[in-house]
Design an enzyme around this catalytic site. Sequence first.
Site, PDB file in Angstrom:
ATOM      1  N   HIS A  68      41.933  28.137  47.747  1.00  0.00           N
ATOM      2  CA  HIS A  68      42.922  28.364  46.693  1.00  0.00           C
ATOM      3  C   HIS A  68      43.988  27.279  46.842  1.00  0.00           C
ATOM      4  O   HIS A  68      44.454  27.004  47.939  1.00  0.00           O
ATOM      5  CB  HIS A  68      43.539  29.747  46.912  1.00  0.00           C
ATOM      6  CG  HIS A  68      44.617  30.108  45.945  1.00  0.00           C
ATOM      7  ND1 HIS A  68      45.953  29.854  46.182  1.00  0.00           N
ATOM      8  CD2 HIS A  68      44.567  30.709  44.732  1.00  0.00           C
ATOM      9  CE1 HIS A  68      46.675  30.302  45.161  1.00  0.00           C
ATOM     10  NE2 HIS A  68      45.855  30.819  44.263  1.00  0.00           N
ATOM     11  N   LYS A  95      42.154  34.389  33.862  1.00  0.00           N
ATOM     12  CA  LYS A  95      42.798  35.570  34.420  1.00  0.00           C
ATOM     13  C   LYS A  95      42.447  36.827  33.627  1.00  0.00           C
ATOM     14  O   LYS A  95      42.347  36.786  32.391  1.00  0.00           O
ATOM     15  CB  LYS A  95      44.319  35.377  34.407  1.00  0.00           C
ATOM     16  CG  LYS A  95      44.785  34.201  35.268  1.00  0.00           C
ATOM     17  CD  LYS A  95      44.525  34.447  36.736  1.00  0.00           C
ATOM     18  CE  LYS A  95      45.146  33.358  37.589  1.00  0.00           C
ATOM     19  NZ  LYS A  95      45.000  33.629  39.019  1.00  0.00           N
TER      20      LYS A  95
HETATM   21 MG    MG Z   1      43.435  34.238  42.638  1.00  0.00          MG
END
Ligand code: MG
Length: 372
Positions: A290, A158
């Site tokens: 996802h 991230k």
């Molecule tokens: Mg994402």
Amino acid sequence: MKIERIETYPLFYPLKQPYGDANGLKKYRTCFLFRIITASGYEGWGEAIDWLPTLELGFKERIIPYLLGKKASDRQTIVNVISKWHKRIAVGISMALTEIISQHANLSICELWGGNLHDHIPVYASFQSYTAHDDWMAKSVSMAERELLNGFRRFKVKIGGRPLTEDQQHIEKLQHRIGNNISLILDANQSYDQSTAKAWEKKFKEWSNMLWFEEPMPLHDLSEYKLLRTALSVPVSGGENLKSVKDFHSLLSAGAIDIIQPDINHHESIDDYRTTLLIARALGFRVSSHTFDGGLSRLYTLFAHACLPAWSKMEGEELEPVEWDVMENPLTEVIPIEPANGYVKIPTGTGLGIELDMDLLHRFRWDGSVYR
Ligand code: MG
């Protein structure tokens, strides 16, 4: 084939150390599973996402009374009705009813869909990079070291939750540790504007292991994405929060993205989700689903990818990797499958091809107390 009983299994797990992304830190993980049982003894499992009190009350007051006595083979009618009330429950119902039909036909889910084209699906280790502590960067690098030992060769980390220079320092350290043999995905969770997203291009030019740049900017302005896509040397991906085939068609036809990332839990049915995958293929785009919520939806995601034609003729690049959450979350272990060397073997038995771990379902059962 009449539906006779529905059992619910709300699961809750408080995290020992909160972790997160640019959207903030998670303090707990939850999962809501349910089992639909027919009078003839066939069973199907479903999974839905929302706040557990909402799901428990919704099932008790509306979903269960509606489902009792319905024909499990009327999946389309049932899912159409429930999707008007709660789309994320509807997709779970479509999972359970699909499994019941596959049990009845004595087929695996993939066989019901025409047979799988792939036995193994590549997966990438998906990290939540941030914690509230000053040592978050060192912790992130040590997690990556752990998953290197577990055989993963593709990582997603991230960015976008800290100042650009701090995030770039983190990724430099990580790159130094993992080396060029590991493919890397950076996910900004829609944090940047155009110029900040472009600031990464200098780094991308230095690195040869970038798989893609995930949701660098808010996804509502497709013209901005189109501009960015032409300015970057790595593919741009996105779409985990989009809800329908129509949404993805708009994204693809705008030329705004290289790789779409549908999430089964955000569609209103498995059929709708699978149509999204097939449209990407028909239009020549890559698709990497996802899947971060629960083990059952992840298993259905893997089934769908196993039935998807290859995207490339390049050897070793035939299939896009699917997300595999490697953070602390024992709730996903309810579905007992594990990757080996970065690949998951698709179960082949009737229905799901695996048995859910009922001990875990009871151990992590939510106690009904309110949480925020
Ligand atoms: Mg994402």
